[in-house]
Scaffold this motif. Structure first.
Motif, mmCIF file in Angstrom:
data_model
loop_
_atom_site.group_PDB
_atom_site.id
_atom_site.type_symbol
_atom_site.label_atom_id
_atom_site.label_comp_id
_atom_site.label_asym_id
_atom_site.label_seq_id
_atom_site.Cartn_x
_atom_site.Cartn_y
_atom_site.Cartn_z
ATOM 1 N N TYR A 122 46.611 38.428 44.882
ATOM 2 C CA TYR A 122 47.056 39.719 45.413
ATOM 3 C C TYR A 122 48.383 39.505 46.125
ATOM 4 C CZ TYR A 122 44.728 37.839 49.604
ATOM 5 O OH TYR A 122 44.324 37.032 50.648
ATOM 6 N N LEU A 123 49.437 40.138 45.633
ATOM 7 C CA LEU A 123 50.793 39.848 46.074
ATOM 8 C C LEU A 123 51.563 41.136 46.350
ATOM 9 C CD1 LEU A 123 51.591 37.243 43.252
ATOM 10 C CD2 LEU A 123 50.761 36.731 45.546
ATOM 11 N N ASN A 124 52.292 41.153 47.465
ATOM 12 C CA ASN A 124 53.225 42.235 47.802
ATOM 13 C C ASN A 124 52.554 43.602 47.887
ATOM 14 O OD1 ASN A 124 55.304 40.382 47.910
ATOM 15 N ND2 ASN A 124 56.074 40.839 45.855
ATOM 16 N N ASN A 125 51.352 43.614 48.415
ATOM 17 C CA ASN A 125 50.632 44.874 48.600
ATOM 18 C C ASN A 125 50.769 45.358 50.040
ATOM 19 O OD1 ASN A 125 49.077 44.987 45.902
ATOM 20 N ND2 ASN A 125 48.613 42.932 46.676
ATOM 21 N N LEU A 126 50.674 46.666 50.226
ATOM 22 C CA LEU A 126 50.669 47.273 51.556
ATOM 23 C C LEU A 126 49.262 47.723 51.915
ATOM 24 C CD1 LEU A 126 53.788 49.644 51.798
ATOM 25 C CD2 LEU A 126 53.338 47.618 53.152
ATOM 26 N N PHE A 127 48.760 47.238 53.050
ATOM 27 C CA PHE A 127 47.469 47.664 53.594
ATOM 28 C C PHE A 127 47.757 48.465 54.859
ATOM 29 C CE2 PHE A 127 46.784 43.885 51.125
ATOM 30 C CZ PHE A 127 45.540 44.033 50.526
#
Length: 522
Positions: A310-315
């Motif tokens: 999981y890469l470069n995701n916004l939570f």
């Protein structure tokens, strides 16, 4: 009908009731069933007797309505369009192929729960600008190979909207599945926007699977080598996007998942749930304002849930209710710490929290058979990095920082603003993983990109700008009204620029909002 019900696996009384093939239509409007005579209210009906031998039909109409002046309909059909000689099932093994459906609307059929009102065929079929609504079971069933669905819309189907089984090299694009499972089937059986089984090498792009009484898009059982991209998932019950049971090697990229609704006892309300599935790649997604959490990776006896990236995701601003169980990022039920650590993330941005409780935290790790102090519950990124050996370049965004996000606006608040501290903070990706554009097909640079689904490139498109001139005027209201007039007042084929309200439908409301915006600016 000869088959009123099919009791499948759980024997839950209310779920068995929902599986009855009873459909009553009054003046073109589907009435809702109730399962006790005492529950009758306006615009509902009750069918007395057993499912296979009903005796009396009771309908309650609003006061003053004369039933003799109304148009009454019911249905005995199992499908509205079927491609197989089998009256019940229309899976690919028995179906003809190469059908082309264009500009059709299908509604009102007493199909069984898992069966499609519309069956696409065995191979090479195309469906364009097709609407399926107000059915008893599934709206569309896709099975076979090489099918393409473009601008297919599924609303208010009894169980699910657009579902598939054993589909290879299929494409579902620019399609909508909303407000499904009106009949009230068990939400985690096969309900919601659409459950897919054994899909391979297929593409799901530019979808809006939202506001369903069940998961949004659900890839369950051996869905491999698929792509889910550039899509919106909002307000689904339990989870917005669900990848389950040996559904491996899928790419999930450039999607926005917002407002998943909390569900007990185990689904909670996640943006994304990866369950017993391996080696999936989650790139540049935005998970915002989901009631239970952002992403959950969970193992069980069907699979290790290992090797996911999981890469470069916004939570962003998930965990909406602190008195409910929720985690922004959770690893659960892995047999060993090594298996949990095999899931690797980087370049992600997490919403800052000052503390964690036993039920509410940013990061969560619970290995199989662990309890008490063995379970990691923390909102401290450094503690997560040390224990899981992951997310080394990820960082925490403080809510008070200049992030340019509006966490109360799930329609557009996830877009990154010009002055946002998020700009340029994504981690460079390998050539095989790099995505050259964002959710709106705007260019995304290989270095210095923004995390999440949106890449800031300037002013965002103006919702409702049907003329495309970059501003709102009477020239925008007119084409919306003309499109509705051409469709007899029904929602026309979805065009993003016409959708001022952002609700995924083209309606008079969009034209009204355009005119109101013009008046407000004068």
């Amino acid at each position: 009908p000869p088959l009123w019900t099919r009791r499948v696996h759980d024997g839950v009384p209310q779920d068995d009731d929902a599986r009855r093939r009873d459909l009553i239509i009054l003046d073109g409007r589907v009435l809702h069933p109730v399962y006790r005579r005492a529950d009758l209210r306006d615009s509902t009906f009750f069918l007395e007797g057993s499912p296979d031998a009903p005796t009396t039909l009771y309908v309650r109409l609003p006061a003053g309505v004369d039933p003799s002046t109304r148009a009454w309909e019911t249905s005995r059909l199992p499908h509205l369009f079927r491609t197989s000689p089998n009256e019940i099932s229309c899976l690919a093994s028995e179906s003809l192929g190469y059908f082309h459906l264009v500009g059709l609307t299908f509604e009102h059929v007493a199909n069984e729960a898992q069966q499609g009102a519309v069956c696409i065929g065995g191979e090479g079929s195309v469906a364009e600008r097709v609407t399926v609504r107000w059915t008893n079971g599934a709206g569309v069933l896709v099975s076979g190979e090489g099918h393409r669905l473009t601008e297919v819309e599924a609303y208010y189907n009894g169980m699910s909207g657009i579902r598939g089984e054993r589909c290879d090299r299929c494409v579902v694009e620019r399609s909508i599945s909303r407000f499904n499972n009106w009949k009230g089937y068990a939400p985690f059986w096969e309900s919601g926007g659409g459950k897919w089984l054994y899909a391979t090498r297929s593409v799901f792009r530019e979808l809006d699977f939202s506001d369903n009484a069940g998961p949004g898009l659900w890839l369950d059982m051996y869905n491999t080598d698929n792509i889910v991209e550039n899509s919106r998932f909002h307000g689904n019950y339990g989870v917005n996007l669900f990848i389950e049971y040996q559904s491996n090697n899928n790419f999930v990229r450039n999607n926005v998942m917002t407002g998943a609704r909390y569900a007990r006892p185990s689904f909670f309300g996640y943006g994304l749930l990866i369950h017993a599935s391996d080696r999936n790649t989650i790139l540049h997604n935005t998970m915002m304002a989901n009631e239970g959490g952002g992403m959950r990776i969970r193992a069980d006896d069907r699979g290790d849930a290992a090797g996911n990236r999981y890469l470069n995701n916004l939570f962003i601003a998930n965990l909406k209710f602190q008195d409910l169980t929720g985690r922004d990022l959770a690893f659960e039920n892995h047999r060993t710490l090594a298996l949990a650590r095999s899931n690797q993330g980087d370049g992600n941005v997490f919403w800052g929290r000052s503390s964690a409780s036993s039920d509410y935290q940013t990061f969560y790790l619970r290995l199989l058979n662990s309890s008490g102090d063995e379970v990691l519950r923390t909102s401290d990124l450094t503690g997560w990095q040390a224990r899981l050996q992951t997310d080394h370049s990820s960082w925490t965004l403080e809510p008070g920082a200049s992030h340019g996000l509006d966490t109360t606006d799930v329609l557009a608040g996830w877009r990154i603003g010009a002055a946002s501290v998020l700009r340029g903070r994504a981690m460079p990706l390998s050539e095989s993983e790099s995505i050259g554009e964002d959710i709106d097909h705007q260019p995304r640079p290989p270095v210095g990109a923004d995390p999440g689904a949106d890449q800031f490139v300037g002013a965002a498109p103006v919702a409702g700008d049907a003329s495309g001139d970059g501003r709102l005027s009477a020239f925008d209201a007119a084409p919306i009204l003309r499109a509705l007039d051409a469709g007899g007042g029904a929602p026309g084929p979805y065009q993003r620029d016409y959708d001022r309200s952002g609700d995924g439908l083209i309606s008079q409301r969009d034209a009204l909002l355009v005119l109101e915006a013009i008046a407000a600016s004068d």
